[in-house]
Design a protein around this motif. Structure first.
Motif, short mmCIF file in Angstrom:
data_model
loop_
_atom_site.label_atom_id
_atom_site.label_comp_id
_atom_site.label_asym_id
_atom_site.label_seq_id
_atom_site.Cartn_x
_atom_site.Cartn_y
_atom_site.Cartn_z
N GLN A 3 -49.07 -27.67 29.82
CA GLN A 3 -48.73 -27.87 28.42
C GLN A 3 -47.40 -28.61 28.30
N LEU A 4 -46.46 -28.27 29.17
CA LEU A 4 -45.16 -28.92 29.14
C LEU A 4 -45.30 -30.41 29.45
N ILE A 5 -46.07 -30.74 30.46
CA ILE A 5 -46.25 -32.14 30.83
C ILE A 5 -46.92 -32.90 29.71
N GLY A 6 -47.93 -32.29 29.07
CA GLY A 6 -48.58 -32.94 27.94
C GLY A 6 -47.62 -33.20 26.79
N LYS A 7 -46.81 -32.23 26.47
CA LYS A 7 -45.83 -32.39 25.38
C LYS A 7 -44.77 -33.41 25.76
N LEU A 8 -44.34 -33.39 27.01
CA LEU A 8 -43.35 -34.36 27.44
C LEU A 8 -43.89 -35.78 27.40
N ASP A 23 -36.93 -39.85 31.80
CA ASP A 23 -35.89 -38.95 31.30
C ASP A 23 -35.98 -37.59 31.97
N VAL A 24 -37.21 -37.12 32.18
CA VAL A 24 -37.42 -35.83 32.85
C VAL A 24 -36.89 -35.91 34.28
N LYS A 25 -37.20 -37.00 34.97
CA LYS A 25 -36.71 -37.16 36.34
C LYS A 25 -35.18 -37.18 36.38
N ASN A 26 -34.58 -37.82 35.39
CA ASN A 26 -33.11 -37.86 35.34
C ASN A 26 -32.52 -36.47 35.13
N VAL A 27 -33.16 -35.67 34.26
CA VAL A 27 -32.68 -34.30 34.03
C VAL A 27 -32.81 -33.47 35.30
N VAL A 28 -33.94 -33.61 36.00
CA VAL A 28 -34.14 -32.87 37.25
C VAL A 28 -33.10 -33.29 38.29
N LYS A 29 -32.89 -34.57 38.41
CA LYS A 29 -31.92 -35.08 39.39
C LYS A 29 -30.50 -34.62 39.07
N MET A 30 -30.13 -34.73 37.79
CA MET A 30 -28.79 -34.34 37.37
C MET A 30 -28.55 -32.85 37.62
N ALA A 56 -36.46 -30.72 42.36
CA ALA A 56 -35.19 -30.78 43.06
C ALA A 56 -35.09 -29.54 43.93
N GLN A 57 -34.73 -29.72 45.19
CA GLN A 57 -34.57 -28.59 46.11
C GLN A 57 -33.15 -28.62 46.65
#
Length: 108
Positions: A8-13, A21-28, A63-64
């Motif tokens: 559901q999150l991926i669909g909404k995103l 933008d999601v990748k940038n948030v995860v990376k940051m 991110a790990q």
């Protein structure tokens, strides 16, 4: 961290935000968690601090952060002879709320 309702999150995103933008948030957030874990790490020789690594996985959606020194678990959890000096867990708990806030901001 486990995320329930990922579909559901991926669909909404996809509807509301650019996946970049999601990748940038995860990376940051991943790199901030790494710096925080390094800040919390006890320092004798600096080996533990240098071996806290950040890895990006799943095409940037994961991110790990891991403490890769061979004795990291003993420092994190302790032994029967010494108490632990957690460094990864406090960083995780600190970053978790920031990550959720950043993801909610993308959802608006």
């Amino acid at each position: 961290m486990k995320l329930k309702g990922a579909d559901q999150l991926i669909g909404k995103l996809k509807r509301n935000a650019n996946l970049g933008d999601v990748k940038n948030v995860v990376k940051m957030n991943g790199s901030e968690m790494q710096r925080s874990a390094q800040r919390y790490a006890p320092v004798d020789t600096g080996n533990l601090k240098r071996n806290i690594k950040y890895n990006s996985q799943d095409d940037g959606f994961t991110a790990q952060v891991a403490s890769e020194a061979e004795y990291a678990a003993y420092q994190e959890y302790g032994t029967r002879y010494q108490s632990g000096k957690p460094h990864v867990r406090p960083a995780y708990h600190e970053q978790k709320s920031k990550f959720v806030t950043d993801m909610k901001r993308l959802m608006k």
